[in-house]
Design a protein around this motif. Structure first.
Motif, PDB file in Angstrom:
ATOM      1  N   GLN A 183     -25.939  16.956   2.473  1.00 54.88           N
ATOM      2  CA  GLN A 183     -24.916  17.338   2.210  1.00 54.88           C
ATOM      3  C   GLN A 183     -24.798  18.729   3.461  1.00 54.88           C
ATOM      4  OE1 GLN A 183     -23.928  21.154   1.480  1.00 54.88           O
ATOM      5  NE2 GLN A 183     -21.354  20.378   1.503  1.00 54.88           N
ATOM      6  N   ASN A 184     -25.735  19.172   3.675  1.00 52.97           N
ATOM      7  CA  ASN A 184     -25.500  20.479   4.828  1.00 52.97           C
ATOM      8  C   ASN A 184     -25.179  19.895   6.028  1.00 52.97           C
ATOM      9  OD1 ASN A 184     -28.305  22.556   3.518  1.00 52.97           O
ATOM     10  ND2 ASN A 184     -25.831  21.780   2.762  1.00 52.97           N
ATOM     11  N   VAL A 185     -25.671  18.543   6.471  1.00 51.53           N
ATOM     12  CA  VAL A 185     -25.144  17.175   7.216  1.00 51.53           C
ATOM     13  C   VAL A 185     -24.208  16.619   7.040  1.00 51.53           C
ATOM     14  CG1 VAL A 185     -26.767  15.702   9.012  1.00 51.53           C
ATOM     15  CG2 VAL A 185     -28.148  17.577   8.254  1.00 51.53           C
ATOM     16  N   ALA A 186     -23.832  16.314   6.445  1.00 51.80           N
ATOM     17  CA  ALA A 186     -22.378  15.751   6.649  1.00 51.80           C
ATOM     18  C   ALA A 186     -21.331  15.852   6.316  1.00 51.80           C
ATOM     19  CB  ALA A 186     -22.686  14.384   4.860  1.00 51.80           C
ATOM     20  N   VAL A 187     -21.376  17.257   5.952  1.00 52.41           N
ATOM     21  CA  VAL A 187     -19.660  18.390   6.440  1.00 52.41           C
ATOM     22  C   VAL A 187     -19.129  18.222   7.054  1.00 52.41           C
ATOM     23  CG1 VAL A 187     -21.047  20.117   6.263  1.00 52.41           C
ATOM     24  CG2 VAL A 187     -19.011  19.639   4.924  1.00 52.41           C
ATOM     25  N   THR A 188     -20.479  18.146   7.880  1.00 53.63           N
ATOM     26  CA  THR A 188     -19.971  18.135   9.689  1.00 53.63           C
ATOM     27  C   THR A 188     -20.494  17.338  10.756  1.00 53.63           C
ATOM     28  OG1 THR A 188     -21.669  19.544  10.291  1.00 53.63           O
ATOM     29  CG2 THR A 188     -20.696  20.863   9.730  1.00 53.63           C
ATOM     30  N   THR A 189     -21.039  16.117  10.039  1.00 53.53           N
ATOM     31  CA  THR A 189     -21.721  15.181  11.580  1.00 53.53           C
ATOM     32  C   THR A 189     -21.407  14.012  11.022  1.00 53.53           C
ATOM     33  OG1 THR A 189     -23.535  17.212  12.302  1.00 53.53           O
ATOM     34  CG2 THR A 189     -23.771  15.114  13.433  1.00 53.53           C
ATOM     35  N   ALA A 190     -21.807  13.189  11.366  1.00 52.34           N
ATOM     36  CA  ALA A 190     -21.207  11.857  11.122  1.00 52.34           C
ATOM     37  C   ALA A 190     -22.982  10.860  11.438  1.00 52.34           C
ATOM     38  CB  ALA A 190     -20.137  10.714  11.613  1.00 52.34           C
ATOM     39  N   ALA A 191     -23.173   9.667  10.839  1.00 53.03           N
ATOM     40  CA  ALA A 191     -24.527   9.207  11.283  1.00 53.03           C
ATOM     41  C   ALA A 191     -25.249   9.234  12.687  1.00 53.03           C
ATOM     42  CB  ALA A 191     -24.573   7.885  10.806  1.00 53.03           C
ATOM     43  N   GLY A 192     -23.720   8.496  13.590  1.00 52.22           N
ATOM     44  CA  GLY A 192     -24.262   8.100  15.066  1.00 52.22           C
ATOM     45  C   GLY A 192     -24.646   9.823  16.180  1.00 52.22           C
ATOM     46  N   PRO A 193     -23.752  10.862  15.602  1.00 49.58           N
ATOM     47  CA  PRO A 193     -24.008  12.086  16.120  1.00 49.58           C
ATOM     48  C   PRO A 193     -25.295  12.793  15.092  1.00 49.58           C
ATOM     49  CG  PRO A 193     -21.588  11.689  15.285  1.00 49.58           C
ATOM     50  CD  PRO A 193     -22.376  11.049  15.280  1.00 49.58           C
ATOM     51  N   ALA A 194     -25.354  12.271  13.896  1.00 47.64           N
ATOM     52  CA  ALA A 194     -26.827  12.675  13.407  1.00 47.64           C
ATOM     53  C   ALA A 194     -28.031  12.439  14.505  1.00 47.64           C
ATOM     54  CB  ALA A 194     -26.680  12.715  11.457  1.00 47.64           C
ATOM     55  N   MET A 195     -28.047  11.312  14.292  1.00 50.84           N
ATOM     56  CA  MET A 195     -29.148  10.804  15.297  1.00 50.84           C
ATOM     57  C   MET A 195     -29.408  11.280  16.230  1.00 50.84           C
ATOM     58  SD  MET A 195     -28.271   6.613  14.100  1.00 50.84           S
ATOM     59  CE  MET A 195     -30.632   5.673  15.556  1.00 50.84           C
ATOM     60  N   ILE A 196     -28.186  11.446  17.277  1.00 53.46           N
ATOM     61  CA  ILE A 196     -28.594  12.246  18.303  1.00 53.46           C
ATOM     62  C   ILE A 196     -28.731  13.476  17.930  1.00 53.46           C
ATOM     63  CG2 ILE A 196     -27.262  13.323  20.121  1.00 53.46           C
ATOM     64  CD1 ILE A 196     -24.570  11.510  19.835  1.00 53.46           C
ATOM     65  N   GLY A 197     -28.070  14.485  17.216  1.00 56.97           N
ATOM     66  CA  GLY A 197     -28.748  15.651  17.065  1.00 56.97           C
ATOM     67  C   GLY A 197     -30.131  15.891  16.345  1.00 56.97           C
ATOM     68  N   TRP A 198     -30.285  14.568  15.727  1.00 57.02           N
ATOM     69  CA  TRP A 198     -32.480  14.494  15.332  1.00 57.02           C
ATOM     70  C   TRP A 198     -33.067  14.802  16.066  1.00 57.02           C
ATOM     71  CZ3 TRP A 198     -34.052  17.054  11.901  1.00 57.02           C
ATOM     72  CH2 TRP A 198     -33.398  16.288  10.269  1.00 57.02           C
ATOM     73  N   ILE A 199     -32.651  13.456  17.225  1.00 57.44           N
ATOM     74  CA  ILE A 199     -34.016  13.045  18.840  1.00 57.44           C
ATOM     75  C   ILE A 199     -33.103  14.065  19.384  1.00 57.44           C
ATOM     76  CG2 ILE A 199     -33.190  12.165  20.511  1.00 57.44           C
ATOM     77  CD1 ILE A 199     -31.860   9.977  19.552  1.00 57.44           C
ATOM     78  N   ILE A 200     -31.966  15.127  19.411  1.00 54.39           N
ATOM     79  CA  ILE A 200     -32.611  16.432  20.525  1.00 54.39           C
ATOM     80  C   ILE A 200     -33.218  16.974  19.865  1.00 54.39           C
ATOM     81  CG2 ILE A 200     -31.090  18.587  20.672  1.00 54.39           C
ATOM     82  CD1 ILE A 200     -28.675  16.452  20.942  1.00 54.39           C
ATOM     83  N   THR A 201     -33.645  17.530  18.331  1.00 56.33           N
ATOM     84  CA  THR A 201     -34.548  18.308  17.060  1.00 56.33           C
ATOM     85  C   THR A 201     -35.898  17.945  17.189  1.00 56.33           C
ATOM     86  OG1 THR A 201     -32.389  18.634  15.744  1.00 56.33           O
ATOM     87  CG2 THR A 201     -34.933  18.963  14.864  1.00 56.33           C
ATOM     88  N   ALA A 202     -35.501  16.614  17.911  1.00 58.82           N
ATOM     89  CA  ALA A 202     -37.051  15.990  17.741  1.00 58.82           C
ATOM     90  C   ALA A 202     -38.142  16.788  19.057  1.00 58.82           C
ATOM     91  CB  ALA A 202     -37.239  14.829  17.739  1.00 58.82           C
ATOM     92  N   VAL A 203     -37.382  16.428  19.902  1.00 65.76           N
ATOM     93  CA  VAL A 203     -37.337  16.516  20.801  1.00 65.76           C
ATOM     94  C   VAL A 203     -38.022  18.489  21.794  1.00 65.76           C
ATOM     95  CG1 VAL A 203     -37.212  17.111  23.704  1.00 65.76           C
ATOM     96  CG2 VAL A 203     -36.156  14.711  22.377  1.00 65.76           C
ATOM     97  N   GLY A 204     -36.862  18.744  21.204  1.00 68.92           N
ATOM     98  CA  GLY A 204     -36.912  19.990  21.027  1.00 68.92           C
ATOM     99  C   GLY A 204     -38.302  20.500  20.069  1.00 68.92           C
ATOM    100  N   MET A 205     -38.133  20.775  18.600  1.00 69.47           N
ATOM    101  CA  MET A 205     -39.396  21.320  18.361  1.00 69.47           C
ATOM    102  C   MET A 205     -40.287  20.424  18.182  1.00 69.47           C
ATOM    103  SD  MET A 205     -38.124  23.486  15.804  1.00 69.47           S
ATOM    104  CE  MET A 205     -37.235  24.319  15.062  1.00 69.47           C
TER     105      MET A 205
END
Length: 506
Positions: A61-83
């Motif tokens: 829910q915390n992600v779905a309220v602001t983000t669709a599947a495509g941007p979520a995947m981009i966000g996870w890629i950024i997060t994966a590299v950064g974290m």
């Protein structure tokens, strides 16, 4: 730096000399045998147990309220590299500067001096126990499935019950860190079972057509892909807070090399769990439906697959998970406060250990602050969980950024890289990437949370002055520190005014 011996006698005075200067070169192999009691498995459990708490159960829910599947995947890629860069930074710093204990706090101090080190420790300490309050709210909100009087976790029956649990955890940690770490290890493995079960069932029920429907959020009114990606950043930071858990306990590690191994191993495993829980959920229910689910939203997703047992499975798993997380996060902020007090960054009263090797004074302070905040949550109403986790995430951004900058600094100045030039290039790249990611997170957090953060950072200057005067030192050691303190106070006062007048809200 003088460090404490786990299980040693109580002490209360800071060392008479400051820690080693950052200009001192430390070989990579130094300090591999820490002489502590925590081996790889308890350290790994501290990392995993700190990250896998309540966040993953509310993630859909915390992600779905602001983000669709495509941007979520981009966000996870950024997060994966950064974290991942940040995880490797903590691993690298543990090896290159084994003399620096308590991780995020000590790195900031080594790079920018006492005031920056104090603010990093203060912000990290604040973030840790504020996040713990969010766990209490979510825990008792979940228990309302069986005990209706708990409501959303902020009713008075819930607050009073949470207070009892808070002081029970206080007593456990007071009896010794090693015993608490053993309990945390058991809880960590127990809470992974329902998460893995959710992933297996969600993978079986996954519907590709549902997953790709409105893939970029064009018809859902979510804004641009950039805005959607940015909006999920604080949520992803929240679920990864704890990545430095082993680093905080580096002084208690039996082998210093286990600190880095535990950090990276824990990160990779938790990243896989988080991505699968988030993305598989969008293939089970429509994104808009997931966005409307109550916390813990994983329960609603699993209920749509197997019915009421899904809610029960997730709720039981969440209760176990939150207990382990509450224990871990009752230990971590206290450890940071104690080590900072031991080297004079915090007042020396918080640096003593009891006969069981537990930082008693720091624990009493932290538990007392948590008790006050728990009482205040009863007045904050609905939505307090999300507010608390985003505030906790914003408070920890500066300590993370300063750690990344210090890693880049070491690589540029070649400190700790004698005979290892190739490792220096790699670590410089990691430090720069992690620093850029830290700056991106500050931007993604938005002005509101950053301004509120200054309201909480500014009062810490009085504690800093206390610690400096106690050692017979000037409160500020340079003009730059005076300017930083003045700016922090002015922005904090202005932000408080905006908050009280309703012009600033979270």
């Amino acid at each position: 730096m003088t460090t404490h011996a786990p299980g040693g006698a109580s002490g209360g005075s800071a060392p008479s000399t400051p820690p080693a200067s950052p200009a001192k070169d430390h070989g990579e192999g130094a300090g591999k045998s820490g002489g502590g009691q925590l081996t790889f498995l308890p350290l790994l459990s501290l990392v995993v147990g700190s990250m896998v708490a309540g966040g993953i159960f509310s993630l859909p829910q915390n992600v779905a309220v602001t983000t669709a599947a495509g941007p979520a995947m981009i966000g996870w890629i950024i997060t994966a590299v950064g974290m991942l860069s940040l995880a490797l930074v903590f691993q690298n710093l543990s090896n290159r500067r084994p003399d620096l204990d308590a991780g995020v706090y000590s790195y900031a101090r080594a790079l920018f001096g006492r005031l920056a080190g104090f603010l990093s420790a203060w912000g990290y300490w604040f973030s840790a126990w504020v996040g713990n309050i969010a766990y209490f709210v979510l825990l008792f909100g979940t228990l309302s499935l069986w005990f209706g009087a708990f409501g959303s976790g902020t009713t008075w029956p819930a607050i009073l019950s949470a207070s009892v649990l808070l002081w029970a955890l206080h007593t456990l940690v007071l009896r010794g860190v090693r015993q608490a770490a053993i309990v945390n290890t058991i809880a960590t493995f127990a809470k992974l079972v329902p998460i893995v079960l959710f992933i297996v069932l969600a993978a079986i029920g996954f519907k590709y057509d549902l997953f790709v429907a409105d893939f970029w959020g064009e018809t859902g009114g979510l804004g641009s892909v950039f805005d959607q990606t940015r909006n999920m950043m604080l949520v992803t930071v929240w679920v990864f807070i704890g990545i430095e858990g082993a680093s905080v306990y580096s002084a208690r590690a039996k082998r210093r090399t286990d600190v880095g191994r535990a950090t990276v191993t824990g990160f990779v495993g938790v990243l896989a769990l988080l991505m699968l829980v988030n993305l598989l959920s969008i293939g089970i229910m429509e994104r808009a439906e997931v966005a409307e689910l109550a916390d813990p939203s994983m329960a609603g997703v699993l209920e749509s697959i197997i019915g009421t047992p899904g809610t029960i499975i997730v709720s039981v798993g969440l209760v176990i998970s939150l207990f382990g997380a509450l224990l871990a996060w009752s230990m971590i902020p206290v450890e940071v406060m104690q080590v900072a007090a031991q080297d004079g960054t915090m007042p020396r009263v918080f640096g003593g250990l009891n006969k069981q090797g537990s930082p008693a004074a720091a624990l009493w302070l932290t538990t007392g602050c948590m008790q006050v905040m728990l009482l205040l949550t009863a007045l904050m109403g609905e939505g307090v969980y999300l507010t608390l986790i985003l505030l906790a995430a914003s408070l920890i951004l500066v300590p993370y950024l300063l750690s990344a900058l210090y890693a880049a600094y070491l690589a540029v100045t070649r400190q700790g890289y004698t005979g290892d030039p190739r490792g220096r290039t790699r670590d410089l790249v990691l430090g720069v990437v992690a620093s850029v990611y830290g700056l991106w997170l500050l931007f993604a957090a938005g002005l509101g949370y950053l301004l509120v953060s200054t309201v909480l950072y500014a009062p810490g200057l009085a504690i800093h002055a206390w610690a400096r005067r106690e050692r017979g030192e000037a409160v500020f050691s340079s003009t730059a520190e005076k300017v930083l303190a003045a700016v922090l106070v002015l922005v904090g006062v202005f932000s408080l005014y905006l908050w009280l007048t309703g012009s600033l809200s979270l």
